[in-house]
Design a protein around this motif. Structure first.
Motif, short mmCIF file in Angstrom:
data_model
loop_
_atom_site.label_atom_id
_atom_site.label_comp_id
_atom_site.label_asym_id
_atom_site.label_seq_id
_atom_site.Cartn_x
_atom_site.Cartn_y
_atom_site.Cartn_z
N ARG A 1 1.29 -0.77 -0.33
CA ARG A 1 -0.30 -0.35 -0.20
C ARG A 1 0.89 1.51 0.03
N SER A 2 1.96 1.09 0.71
CA SER A 2 2.95 2.33 0.68
C SER A 2 3.84 3.12 -0.42
N PRO B 1 -1.65 0.91 -5.65
CA PRO B 1 -1.10 0.48 -4.70
C PRO B 1 -1.90 -0.99 -4.34
N GLY C 1 -0.65 -4.44 -1.27
CA GLY C 1 -1.21 -4.27 -0.20
C GLY C 1 -2.31 -5.10 0.50
N ARG D 1 -10.33 -0.25 -0.88
CA ARG D 1 -8.85 0.37 -0.35
C ARG D 1 -8.81 1.65 -1.51
N SER E 1 -3.74 -6.67 -3.43
CA SER E 1 -4.99 -6.31 -3.22
C SER E 1 -5.13 -4.87 -4.47
#
Ligand code: EPZ
Length: 471
Positions: free
Chosen positions: A104-105, A125, A127, A133, A447
């Protein structure tokens, strides 16, 4: 020793083994915070010089962020938990899908790249598959600062002639969106006033890091931040605080196994709600100069908790508390308000005998005196750690596949729990480790903003997501 991020194509077939339940008794050193160090690493792009970070956890997500920074022309050296980043030679390059999709970052690079280069190209992203998200809050805020954003499928292109300070309000206190805005605002011309900001400790840590490099930020720790941008940043050395979620994970493991632990360098000042809940479950918890001491004699008592933005109960500890509730004396209620697909661990805990009923945002757990052995699959980072905690409460051997998820955020969960006396070990990935490649491949996908289908653990509640992507 130089760490390298393992190649994305490798599906980690390592298996975590726990022989049987055993009370904990020992001291666990708490690693540096994953969710603090990642935005700080991204922010180092804003300075054309050297950033030295200490107490950096040697985890996969850090190696991945190092790889992205090196791709952009930075030099990164991680030695004995000290990370030196030289961003003087950085230049704009599109961040490859294979890197952006691992965590995600990667979305945290939008702000710093726009601040440094006036341009950013990356992908949606990756994650944990804990929900859709989306990133609409990030994009809407950057547009207010003059950024033009184009999204085509997975790809995101952003550019700005002059990044300009703005008044921005977040309808939901998104951690990542708050971090992106702070980093962009530090480089923007003029003043940015951000209201509705997230108040997680990681935000405060990012503000303190940027201030140590010369940024002008006021309101740190509150939901109203003022950032006077355009200041030239300078070299800085910064210590990453202990990881409150890792410490909370081991507090949850103690509730599962019983016994006593000292969590050395646990950031107790950022764990109030977690400590309160552990005490409500019958644990003795004491804040000491060298860390957090906790003990519990028998089973935990039933408890209730509701996850929410800080200072509420952290969603990242919901899974491990689901495990603790599985062996609590009575019926516990756990409500998840942050991510629509974060009860994935429930179906794996049920394989170990847990009595969990999920109904929308609510999990109703009827505790039993112990769990049984079995083979389970980690499908996300915190769910995987929760399965390890549950294994400490099982009468028979537990095998956990999907260790690759766990190593993204826990430097060495085996070492840590062994230090507290647990009979746990890692069978490095071997073909016959007893985990199917297909199953592992499904479990290991990022994800990528995917729907809950990735985890197939429950309905997607649209009202969790406060902005779509099309902002
Ligand atoms: C950060 O994720 C953490 N990750 C997460 O930890 C943590 O669970 C989360 O904050 C909440 O505390 C890192 O710091 C790397 P959000 P982030 O934006 O920034 C919705 C772990 O296990 N939302 O606060 O992605 C979103 O869908 C990880 O270490 C929008 O709708 O969290 C979610 O429902 C997992 N639109 C809620 O807000 C947006 O544009 C919270 O997301 C952004 C978010």
């Amino acid at each position: 020793m130089k760490y390298r991020y393992s190649d994305q194509e490798e599906i980690d077939l390592s298996v975590l083994h726990i022989r049987k339940r055993r009370r904990l008794d020992g001291t666990i050193g708490i690693q540096g915070s994953k969710n603090a160090v990642l935005p700080v690493m991204a922010a180092s792009l804003l300075h054309r010089g050297i950033t030295v970070l200490s107490h950096v956890p040697a985890i996969e997500d850090v190696f991945c962020m190092m790889e992205i920074l090196e791709w952009l022309g930075c030099s990164c050296r991680l030695e004995e938990h000290c990370l030196t980043i030289d961003a003087s030679g950085a230049s704009m390059l599109p961040v490859p899908d294979t890197m952006a999709g691992r965590m995600r970052s990667s979305i945290m690079l939008l702000g710093p790249m726009l601040g440094r280069f006036g341009e950013a190209k990356t992908s949606r992203p990756g994650g944990c598959p804990i929900g859709k998200r989306p990133i609409g809050l990030h994009l809407a805020a950057l547009k207010k600062m003059g950024v033009r954003v184009r999204t085509e499928g997975e790809h995101i292109s952003a550019s700005v002639l002059k990044l300009t300070g703005a008044r921005i309000h977040l309808d939901y206190p998104s951690v990542g969106a708050t971090e992106n805005i702070i980093m962009a605002a530090a480089a923007a011309e003029g003043v940015t006033v951000l209201t509705g900001a997230a108040r997680e400790p990681e935000i405060e840590i990012l503000c303190r890091f940027l201030a140590s490099a010369g940024a002008d930020i006021s309101g740190t720790g509150s939901d109203r931040l003022m950032i006077r941008g355009g200041r030239t940043l300078h070299d800085t050395a910064f210590a990453i605080p202990g990881d409150r979620i890792v410490a909370g994970t081991y507090l949850g493991a103690l509730l599962c196994a019983g016994g006593q632990v000292l969590l050395r360098e646990a950031p107790a000042e950022h764990m109030a709600e977690c400590i309160r809940t552990a005490r409500a479950a019958g644990a003795f918890v004491e804040v000491r100069p060298d860390g957090l001491f906790a003990s519990i004699k028998g089973r935990p008592e039933a408890f209730s908790l509701v996850t929410g933005p800080y200072p509420g109960f952290p969603t990242d500890l919901q899974s491990v508390m689901l495990a603790a509730a599985s062996v609590a004396d009575g019926e516990s209620l756990i409500q998840e308000n942050v991510f629509e697909n974060r009860f994935c661990a429930a179906k794996e805990l049920q394989k170990l005998g847990a009595h969990i009923i999920i109904n929308g945002r609510m999990a109703r757990v009827t505790g039993r005196s112990s769990l049984c052995g079995g083979r389970v699959q980690a499908e996300d980072l915190r769910g995987g750690a929760a399965l390890a905690a549950a294994g400490l409460a099982a009468d028979g051997p537990v095998r956990i596949c999907g260790y690759g998820h766990i190593r993204r955020g826990y430097e060495d969960i085996c070492r840590d729990l062994q230090d507290a006396g647990a009979e746990i070990w890692l069978e490095e990935q071997t073909e016959d480790a007893g985990c199917d490649r297909e199953e592992e491949a499904d479990g290991a996908s990022g994800s990528r903003g995917s729907s809950a289908a990735a985890g197939n653990c429950g309905p997607v509640h649209e009202d969790y997501n406060h902005y779509g992507d099309g902002q």
